[in-house]
Design an enzyme around this catalytic site. Structure first.
Site, PDB file in Angstrom:
ATOM      1  N   TYR A  26     -66.858 -27.752  32.691  1.00 20.83           N
ATOM      2  CA  TYR A  26     -66.508 -26.475  32.670  1.00 20.83           C
ATOM      3  C   TYR A  26     -65.962 -25.104  32.322  1.00 20.83           C
ATOM      4  O   TYR A  26     -66.140 -24.050  32.692  1.00 20.83           O
ATOM      5  CB  TYR A  26     -65.707 -26.395  34.379  1.00 20.83           C
ATOM      6  CG  TYR A  26     -64.827 -26.366  34.916  1.00 20.83           C
ATOM      7  CD1 TYR A  26     -64.221 -25.722  34.351  1.00 20.83           C
ATOM      8  CD2 TYR A  26     -64.146 -27.939  35.161  1.00 20.83           C
ATOM      9  CE1 TYR A  26     -62.300 -26.354  34.421  1.00 20.83           C
ATOM     10  CE2 TYR A  26     -62.939 -28.433  34.750  1.00 20.83           C
ATOM     11  CZ  TYR A  26     -61.486 -27.220  34.608  1.00 20.83           C
ATOM     12  OH  TYR A  26     -60.363 -28.010  34.624  1.00 20.83           O
ATOM     13  N   GLY A  27     -65.031 -25.484  31.018  1.00 17.90           N
ATOM     14  CA  GLY A  27     -64.713 -24.878  30.348  1.00 17.90           C
ATOM     15  C   GLY A  27     -65.349 -25.641  28.829  1.00 17.90           C
ATOM     16  O   GLY A  27     -66.355 -25.193  28.465  1.00 17.90           O
ATOM     17  N   GLU A  86     -56.310 -32.957  28.159  1.00 15.78           N
ATOM     18  CA  GLU A  86     -56.316 -32.157  29.054  1.00 15.78           C
ATOM     19  C   GLU A  86     -54.407 -31.642  29.253  1.00 15.78           C
ATOM     20  O   GLU A  86     -54.402 -30.992  30.204  1.00 15.78           O
ATOM     21  CB  GLU A  86     -57.295 -32.573  30.073  1.00 15.78           C
ATOM     22  CG  GLU A  86     -58.895 -32.713  30.011  1.00 15.78           C
ATOM     23  CD  GLU A  86     -58.876 -31.151  30.226  1.00 15.78           C
ATOM     24  OE1 GLU A  86     -58.197 -29.991  29.867  1.00 15.78           O
ATOM     25  OE2 GLU A  86     -60.172 -30.538  29.715  1.00 15.78           O
TER      26      GLU A  86
END
Length: 157
Positions: A8-9, A77
């Protein structure tokens, strides 16, 4: 065994995913319900948090990732995020279009409600998502702006 990851990024961008795992896996546009995307304080990338069912995040669902590729994404992440498994609703298309510009454009159309998601055929699919794992004081109330990232920050990645 292969896995799917809902992004989503920054990972939605071909150049970034390819720089990490040396390929751009097949992908589809998907929606993760009960999540909200946030901009982060002093960071160019977003986070998602749990939200009410009527809230959702539109993103890119990468398919056929290997265990090694998942571990690379885990490292990318870092400890700010927790990888969890959820069900997403993927747009039902059989061509798994990998044209990054077209996908980003379609994601923005869905986010801006130009495309009525009630009229789109979806297929429910299991996927991993990276959810914000640190304190809420780093979350900003506004959504992350994909255009702003693309124009001002993308080249730093």
């Amino acid at each position: 065994m292969s896995a799917s990851v809902f992004t989503y990024g920054t990972l939605m961008f071909d150049n970034i995913i390819k720089s990490l795992i040396n390929r751009v896996p097949p992908s589809q546009i998907a929606i993760a319900y009960s999540f909200k995307r946030h901009s982060l304080l002093s960071r160019p990338y977003p986070a998602v948090t749990y939200a009410s069912f009527d809230q959702f995040v539109v993103g890119r669902l990468f398919l056929t990732l290997t265990q090694n590729e998942l571990e690379i994404l885990d490292h990318y992440e870092g400890n700010e995020y927790n990888r969890i498994q959820i069900n997403v609703k993927a747009i039902n298309n059989n061509n798994n279009n990998n044209n990054n510009n077209q996908l980003v454009k379609q994601i923005k159309l869905i986010e801006n409600q130009v495309i009525d998601i009630e009229k789109v055929e979806f297929v429910e699919q299991s996927a991993f998502i990276y959810v914000w794992g640190l304190t809420d004081d780093q979350l900003l109330p506004q959504d992350w702006n994909i255009d702003q990232f693309n124009e001002h920050t993308f080249n730093l990645f």
